[in-house]
Design a protein around this motif. Structure first.
Motif, PDB file in Angstrom:
ATOM      1  N   ARG A  93      51.465  43.907  52.279  1.00 51.70           N
ATOM      2  CA  ARG A  93      52.731  43.420  51.752  1.00 51.70           C
ATOM      3  C   ARG A  93      52.917  41.925  51.997  1.00 51.70           C
ATOM      4  NH1 ARG A  93      53.986  48.315  54.472  1.00 51.70           N
ATOM      5  NH2 ARG A  93      54.463  50.018  53.025  1.00 51.70           N
ATOM      6  N   LEU A  94      52.039  41.330  52.797  1.00 49.01           N
ATOM      7  CA  LEU A  94      52.157  39.923  53.126  1.00 49.01           C
ATOM      8  C   LEU A  94      51.085  39.079  52.460  1.00 49.01           C
ATOM      9  CD1 LEU A  94      53.447  37.636  54.842  1.00 49.01           C
ATOM     10  CD2 LEU A  94      51.861  38.278  56.684  1.00 49.01           C
ATOM     11  N   ALA A  95      49.854  39.565  52.447  1.00 49.07           N
ATOM     12  CA  ALA A  95      48.722  38.769  51.968  1.00 49.07           C
ATOM     13  C   ALA A  95      48.481  38.975  50.475  1.00 49.07           C
ATOM     14  CB  ALA A  95      47.470  39.134  52.750  1.00 49.07           C
ATOM     15  N   ASP A  96      47.994  37.927  49.826  1.00 45.55           N
ATOM     16  CA  ASP A  96      47.589  38.033  48.421  1.00 45.55           C
ATOM     17  C   ASP A  96      46.262  38.766  48.300  1.00 45.55           C
ATOM     18  OD1 ASP A  96      49.841  36.676  47.521  1.00 45.55           O
ATOM     19  OD2 ASP A  96      48.868  34.717  47.645  1.00 45.55           O
ATOM     20  N   CYS A  97      45.372  38.555  49.250  1.00 47.77           N
ATOM     21  CA  CYS A  97      44.057  39.196  49.247  1.00 47.77           C
ATOM     22  C   CYS A  97      43.849  39.872  50.591  1.00 47.77           C
ATOM     23  CB  CYS A  97      42.955  38.160  48.985  1.00 47.77           C
ATOM     24  SG  CYS A  97      41.277  38.856  48.959  1.00 47.77           S
ATOM     25  N   THR A  98      43.507  41.157  50.577  1.00 48.07           N
ATOM     26  CA  THR A  98      43.344  41.935  51.804  1.00 48.07           C
ATOM     27  C   THR A  98      41.891  42.330  51.979  1.00 48.07           C
ATOM     28  OG1 THR A  98      45.580  42.828  51.565  1.00 48.07           O
ATOM     29  CG2 THR A  98      44.097  43.971  53.076  1.00 48.07           C
ATOM     30  N   LEU A  99      41.336  41.976  53.128  1.00 46.94           N
ATOM     31  CA  LEU A  99      39.971  42.349  53.477  1.00 46.94           C
ATOM     32  C   LEU A  99      40.000  43.422  54.552  1.00 46.94           C
ATOM     33  CD1 LEU A  99      39.680  39.427  52.217  1.00 46.94           C
ATOM     34  CD2 LEU A  99      37.702  39.142  53.699  1.00 46.94           C
ATOM     35  N   GLY A 124      45.370  55.415  53.409  1.00 43.98           N
ATOM     36  CA  GLY A 124      46.104  54.156  53.320  1.00 43.98           C
ATOM     37  C   GLY A 124      45.227  52.956  53.571  1.00 43.98           C
ATOM     38  N   LEU A 125      44.350  53.050  54.574  1.00 41.24           N
ATOM     39  CA  LEU A 125      43.457  51.944  54.894  1.00 41.24           C
ATOM     40  C   LEU A 125      42.496  51.680  53.750  1.00 41.24           C
ATOM     41  CD1 LEU A 125      42.157  49.895  56.798  1.00 41.24           C
ATOM     42  CD2 LEU A 125      40.847  51.769  57.801  1.00 41.24           C
ATOM     43  N   MET A 126      41.948  52.718  53.162  1.00 39.61           N
ATOM     44  CA  MET A 126      40.968  52.535  52.098  1.00 39.61           C
ATOM     45  C   MET A 126      41.601  52.017  50.819  1.00 39.61           C
ATOM     46  SD  MET A 126      38.475  53.333  53.881  1.00 39.61           S
ATOM     47  CE  MET A 126      37.203  53.158  52.646  1.00 39.61           C
ATOM     48  N   GLU A 127      42.886  52.248  50.638  1.00 32.56           N
ATOM     49  CA  GLU A 127      43.544  51.851  49.397  1.00 32.56           C
ATOM     50  C   GLU A 127      44.027  50.412  49.400  1.00 32.56           C
ATOM     51  OE1 GLU A 127      46.626  54.707  49.028  1.00 32.56           O
ATOM     52  OE2 GLU A 127      45.306  56.326  48.343  1.00 32.56           O
ATOM     53  N   ILE A 128      44.138  49.782  50.577  1.00 30.78           N
ATOM     54  CA  ILE A 128      44.704  48.435  50.616  1.00 30.78           C
ATOM     55  C   ILE A 128      43.656  47.353  50.407  1.00 30.78           C
ATOM     56  CG2 ILE A 128      46.511  49.217  52.201  1.00 30.78           C
ATOM     57  CD1 ILE A 128      45.050  47.635  54.411  1.00 30.78           C
ATOM     58  N   ALA A 129      42.376  47.705  50.496  1.00 34.52           N
ATOM     59  CA  ALA A 129      41.327  46.674  50.495  1.00 34.52           C
ATOM     60  C   ALA A 129      41.092  46.122  49.094  1.00 34.52           C
ATOM     61  CB  ALA A 129      40.038  47.233  51.061  1.00 34.52           C
ATOM     62  N   ASP A 130      41.078  44.803  48.999  1.00 33.32           N
ATOM     63  CA  ASP A 130      40.575  44.131  47.799  1.00 33.32           C
ATOM     64  C   ASP A 130      39.094  43.829  47.941  1.00 33.32           C
ATOM     65  OD1 ASP A 130      43.185  43.892  46.495  1.00 33.32           O
ATOM     66  OD2 ASP A 130      43.650  42.439  48.061  1.00 33.32           O
ATOM     67  N   ILE A 131      38.653  43.643  49.180  1.00 33.75           N
ATOM     68  CA  ILE A 131      37.239  43.404  49.490  1.00 33.75           C
ATOM     69  C   ILE A 131      36.915  44.138  50.787  1.00 33.75           C
ATOM     70  CG2 ILE A 131      35.476  41.674  50.033  1.00 33.75           C
ATOM     71  CD1 ILE A 131      37.161  39.639  48.488  1.00 33.75           C
ATOM     72  N   PHE A 132      35.806  44.865  50.785  1.00 37.71           N
ATOM     73  CA  PHE A 132      35.304  45.500  52.003  1.00 37.71           C
ATOM     74  C   PHE A 132      34.202  44.617  52.595  1.00 37.71           C
ATOM     75  CE2 PHE A 132      37.034  49.182  49.765  1.00 37.71           C
ATOM     76  CZ  PHE A 132      37.711  49.828  50.786  1.00 37.71           C
ATOM     77  N   VAL A 133      34.306  44.329  53.881  1.00 35.76           N
ATOM     78  CA  VAL A 133      33.306  43.523  54.578  1.00 35.76           C
ATOM     79  C   VAL A 133      32.577  44.435  55.557  1.00 35.76           C
ATOM     80  CG1 VAL A 133      32.876  41.488  55.990  1.00 35.76           C
ATOM     81  CG2 VAL A 133      34.790  41.494  54.367  1.00 35.76           C
ATOM     82  N   LEU A 134      31.266  44.578  55.374  1.00 36.47           N
ATOM     83  CA  LEU A 134      30.445  45.372  56.287  1.00 36.47           C
ATOM     84  C   LEU A 134      29.765  44.416  57.256  1.00 36.47           C
ATOM     85  CD1 LEU A 134      28.811  47.964  53.847  1.00 36.47           C
ATOM     86  CD2 LEU A 134      31.014  48.046  55.009  1.00 36.47           C
ATOM     87  N   ASN A 135      30.424  44.144  58.367  1.00 36.13           N
ATOM     88  CA  ASN A 135      29.861  43.219  59.340  1.00 36.13           C
ATOM     89  C   ASN A 135      28.832  43.949  60.227  1.00 36.13           C
ATOM     90  OD1 ASN A 135      29.643  40.647  60.483  1.00 36.13           O
ATOM     91  ND2 ASN A 135      31.007  41.205  62.170  1.00 36.13           N
TER      92      ASN A 135
END
Length: 218
Positions: free
Chosen positions: A82-88, A105-116
């Motif tokens: 609700r705050l960020a334009d892009c959510t990682l 909920g966690l899986m639905e908010i991501a615009d980009i998934f980072v596999l570190n």
């Protein structure tokens, strides 16, 4: 760039370790970098209550990018969307981050998934699970979340991640969702400010002069 690092508060002492500030000491003196650590102080959702205010101040100060690092997320700590334009959403293989164990909920908010730490065993399995999940999920205004493997300690995949963020930014600026998201953001900010005002307002008890009571005795 402005960086806001949010850490959880201890329920016993009320303090926070602020580990992100320690890890970023090497960049604290970089030109144009401002780092602010914040403790949640019991606030739920993965952010501190004043995180939005700090982000607004950094934006007014001329920071072109504001990076908000939330606490470790679970099933409810998703207020960042609700705050960020892009959510990682950052995932690490071998840490129990299997898709079937994650909350929707966690899986639905991501615009980009980072596999570190993508040099670890199990990264291919985790990536294949994410791709299978994304095939079933509908596109959001024409955007399909990307998956970017990285090894942060070796600076691998960082350029690819920056390119994915830039691509999403171009998409977001062109989409009709941008204006509606900003309107919803400021609506929530107004409601939050009003709620905080009334929550912190001193309690005033009205003390009217008691009415006299007359008894009729026969």
């Amino acid at each position: 760039m402005g960086i806001i690092a949010v850490d959880p508060t201890s329920p016993y002492t009320g303090g926070a370790i602020l580990g992100d500030r320690i890890r970023m000491q090497g960049h604290a003196s970089d030109a144009g970098i401002f780092i602010r650590s914040m403790a949640t102080r019991g606030s739920l959702g993965g952010l501190a209550r004043a995180t939005g205010d700090v982000a607004l101040i950094l934006d007014a100060a001329g920071k072109q990018h504001v990076l908000v690092e939330t606490v470790g997320v679970g099933q409810d700590e998703v207020d960042i969307v609700r705050l960020a334009d892009c959510t990682l959403v950052l995932l690490v293989p071998g840490m129990g981050d299997d898709v079937q164990n994650m909350k929707a909920g966690l899986m639905e908010i991501a615009d980009i998934f980072v596999l570190n730490k993508s040099d670890r065993e199990g990264v291919n399995h985790l990536e294949s699970q994410l791709k299978a999940m994304l095939e079933l999920a509908p596109d959001r205004d024409g955007w399909k979340p990307k998956i970017v493997p990285t090894i942060a300690t070796e600076n691998q995949g960082v350029d690819e991640l920056a390119a994915a963020i830039a691509e999403y930014r171009e998409h977001f600026n062109r989409s009709a969702d941008r204006e509606s998201k900003q309107v919803e953001h400021w609506k929530r900010r107004l409601v939050t400010l009003a709620g905080n005002y009334f929550w912190n307002a001193p309690l005033q008890v009205r003390r009217d002069k008691p009415r006299s009571t007359h008894w009729l005795v026969k």
